[in-house]
Write an enzyme that holds these catalytic residues in place. Structure first.
Site, PDB file in Angstrom:
ATOM      1  N   TRP A  78       0.716  -1.398  -0.070  1.00 48.26           N
ATOM      2  CA  TRP A  78      -0.102  -0.318  -0.079  1.00 48.26           C
ATOM      3  C   TRP A  78       0.985   1.128   0.103  1.00 48.26           C
ATOM      4  O   TRP A  78       1.909   1.378   0.552  1.00 48.26           O
ATOM      5  CB  TRP A  78      -0.903   0.003   1.139  1.00 48.26           C
ATOM      6  CG  TRP A  78      -1.713   1.324   1.587  1.00 48.26           C
ATOM      7  CD1 TRP A  78      -2.735   1.714   0.597  1.00 48.26           C
ATOM      8  CD2 TRP A  78      -1.878   1.885   2.734  1.00 48.26           C
ATOM      9  NE1 TRP A  78      -3.252   2.901   1.113  1.00 48.26           N
ATOM     10  CE2 TRP A  78      -2.722   3.001   2.514  1.00 48.26           C
ATOM     11  CE3 TRP A  78      -1.220   1.991   3.870  1.00 48.26           C
ATOM     12  CZ2 TRP A  78      -2.965   4.116   3.513  1.00 48.26           C
ATOM     13  CZ3 TRP A  78      -1.243   2.880   4.789  1.00 48.26           C
ATOM     14  CH2 TRP A  78      -2.309   3.919   4.478  1.00 48.26           C
TER      15      TRP A  78
ATOM     16  N   GLU B 199      15.769  -4.585   8.185  1.00 50.03           N
ATOM     17  CA  GLU B 199      15.732  -4.365   9.780  1.00 50.03           C
ATOM     18  C   GLU B 199      14.345  -4.452  10.509  1.00 50.03           C
ATOM     19  O   GLU B 199      14.160  -5.341  11.299  1.00 50.03           O
ATOM     20  CB  GLU B 199      15.791  -2.780   9.791  1.00 50.03           C
ATOM     21  CG  GLU B 199      17.369  -2.396   9.573  1.00 50.03           C
ATOM     22  CD  GLU B 199      18.217  -3.120  10.644  1.00 50.03           C
ATOM     23  OE1 GLU B 199      18.021  -2.808  11.889  1.00 50.03           O
ATOM     24  OE2 GLU B 199      19.254  -3.667  10.190  1.00 50.03           O
ATOM     25  N   ASN B 200      13.130  -4.482   9.688  1.00 54.24           N
ATOM     26  CA  ASN B 200      12.026  -4.671  10.604  1.00 54.24           C
ATOM     27  C   ASN B 200      11.613  -6.028  10.748  1.00 54.24           C
ATOM     28  O   ASN B 200      10.939  -6.490  11.635  1.00 54.24           O
ATOM     29  CB  ASN B 200      10.938  -3.672   9.957  1.00 54.24           C
ATOM     30  CG  ASN B 200      11.064  -2.372   9.755  1.00 54.24           C
ATOM     31  OD1 ASN B 200      11.750  -1.887  10.758  1.00 54.24           O
ATOM     32  ND2 ASN B 200      10.269  -1.685   9.003  1.00 54.24           N
TER      33      ASN B 200
ATOM     34  N   SER C 281      -0.049  -0.841   9.328  1.00 57.77           N
ATOM     35  CA  SER C 281       0.494   0.192  10.025  1.00 57.77           C
ATOM     36  C   SER C 281       0.765   0.056  11.658  1.00 57.77           C
ATOM     37  O   SER C 281       0.509   0.497  12.527  1.00 57.77           O
ATOM     38  CB  SER C 281      -0.494   1.453  10.050  1.00 57.77           C
ATOM     39  OG  SER C 281       0.133   2.770  10.142  1.00 57.77           O
TER      40      SER C 281
ATOM     41  N   GLY D  17       5.459  -2.382   5.219  1.00 59.17           N
ATOM     42  CA  GLY D  17       5.684  -1.886   3.903  1.00 59.17           C
ATOM     43  C   GLY D  17       7.123  -1.503   3.821  1.00 59.17           C
ATOM     44  O   GLY D  17       8.008  -1.137   4.904  1.00 59.17           O
TER      45      GLY D  17
ATOM     46  N   SER E 189     -11.629  -6.585   6.266  1.00 59.52           N
ATOM     47  CA  SER E 189     -10.777  -5.412   6.590  1.00 59.52           C
ATOM     48  C   SER E 189     -11.452  -4.520   7.257  1.00 59.52           C
ATOM     49  O   SER E 189     -12.403  -3.655   6.824  1.00 59.52           O
ATOM     50  CB  SER E 189      -9.961  -4.789   5.735  1.00 59.52           C
ATOM     51  OG  SER E 189      -9.161  -3.816   5.918  1.00 59.52           O
TER      52      SER E 189
ATOM     53  N   TYR F 279      -5.023  -0.196  -4.898  1.00 62.42           N
ATOM     54  CA  TYR F 279      -3.601   0.281  -4.663  1.00 62.42           C
ATOM     55  C   TYR F 279      -2.789   0.782  -6.049  1.00 62.42           C
ATOM     56  O   TYR F 279      -2.795  -0.056  -6.690  1.00 62.42           O
ATOM     57  CB  TYR F 279      -2.757  -0.521  -3.865  1.00 62.42           C
ATOM     58  CG  TYR F 279      -3.007  -0.940  -2.343  1.00 62.42           C
ATOM     59  CD1 TYR F 279      -4.041  -0.476  -1.811  1.00 62.42           C
ATOM     60  CD2 TYR F 279      -2.664  -2.195  -1.881  1.00 62.42           C
ATOM     61  CE1 TYR F 279      -4.462  -0.503  -0.596  1.00 62.42           C
ATOM     62  CE2 TYR F 279      -2.774  -2.458  -0.473  1.00 62.42           C
ATOM     63  CZ  TYR F 279      -3.772  -1.863   0.037  1.00 62.42           C
ATOM     64  OH  TYR F 279      -4.219  -2.180   1.433  1.00 62.42           O
TER      65      TYR F 279
END
Length: 332
Positions: free
Chosen positions: A21, A293-294, A205, A284, A151, A54
């Site tokens: 997204w 990293e995430n 998010s 994302g 969602s 998107y």
């Protein structure tokens, strides 16, 4: 990477999923997007989430091309339907005509014969729920989707949809809500209802559009090239968090992250994964190193003292009112 079951279904997914997204087909060039997807695959991510809306369908196309050549059985591919994708009155919503046309268009763009999860991107108050669920059932029976999900549905909507899905013998297994240490509206009603129904959360998010990375400092200019400066849509989503009271409290999380040996972003992702009803956190990226990293948040276990300290710091600015669930009629 670690893996979890999606709700009480038999579908196993990576606990960190990759979503495109606001990036692929819009904010990020295709070569860079493909590099991010390769980084996700290299990190062990097997679950990829997108939607037909998107970048006006381009995000699905970019994802499909980037995954071409991957063993289809080795990945879990999710997409969604609801928001307008054309000028016609039936180019939107959850009516039968649009759902059956939208799934074919998504499969064409993704370059696949089926998706593992087909999701109602929002609740459609203008269409009978029975019509929506019957159309989703036909998508599953035709072999074009393995499971269905939604969602941003409220607890009552989840219960009503799940009841119809059971009557139709269709596996309704997931909800995709916004969830982070700052946005906690699912905790009061949606999570208890989902636990009751066997529905898992695939949350979006988890780092609050980048605010929980700590890169936005109170009283400082917005970082160049950040989500907050993205005129293609990103800035509008992050704006509500760009208040000094929020940003100051996020900075107070830094010593906690340091003590745990984590970056602030990793701490934020690990925080949502501590909730056992969360099957995956969607990340994302606009650069491969952000993925690398995430994903280090996978498998992290945060101790009780740290969680308590986070709650105390963020409590004055965190949002938890269940009425703010996007699918609530009052928020349409």
């Amino acid at each position: 990477m670690e893996f979890r079951r999606l709700g009480r279904s038999g579908l196993t997914i990576s606990e960190i999923a990759y979503g495109n997204w606001l990036t692929h087909g819009s904010q990020v060039a295709e070569e860079q997007a493909a590099a991010c997807i390769r980084a996700a695959l290299d990190a062990g991510i097997t679950t990829f989430d997108t939607a037909d809306v998107y970048a006006e369908g381009r995000a699905e196309s970019v994802l499909g091309r980037a995954l071409k050549g991957e063993r289809r059985e080795g990945i879990e591919l999710f997409t969604k339907v609801f928001f307008p994708v054309g000028p016609g009155r039936n180019d939107r919503g959850l009516g039968r005509k649009h759902i059956l046309e939208a799934i074919d268009n998504s499969l064409r763009r993704l370059g696949t014969e089926y998706v593992d999860l087909y999701q109602a991107h929002r609740y459609d108050h203008s269409v009978p729920l029975e019509e929506t669920m019957e159309a989703f059932a036909d998508v599953v029976r035709s072999g074009k989707a393995r499971y269905i999900g939604v969602s941003e549905w409220t607890a009552d909507q989840l219960r009503a949809g799940h009841a119809l899905a059971r009557e139709l013998h269709v596996p309704f297994i997931s909800n995709q809500p916004q969830y982070s240490a700052l946005w906690r509206v699912i905790e009061g009603e949606v999570v208890p209802a989902s636990e009751e129904l066997g529905i898992g959360q695939i949350v979006w998010s988890p780092i609050a559009q980048g605010v929980l990375t700590g890169k936005y400092a109170p009283g400082s200019p917005l970082p160049e090239g950040s989500r907050a400066t993205d005129t293609k849509g990103g800035a509008g989503f992050v704006a509500r968090w760009l208040r000094d009271d929020v940003l100051e409290r996020v900075q107070r999380l830094r010593p906690l992250a340091d003590e745990a040996g984590l970056s602030l972003a990793q701490l934020a992702v690990a925080w949502v994964l501590r909730n056992q009803n969360v099957s995956a956190a969607i990340i994302g990226a606009s650069r491969p190193d952000q993925v690398t990293e995430n994903v280090k948040a996978a498998g992290v276990r945060l101790d009780a003292a740290l969680l308590t300290a986070m709650d105390e710091i963020l409590a004055p600015v965190a949002v938890g009112d269940p009425a703010l669930t996007a699918g609530n009629p009052a928020n349409d």
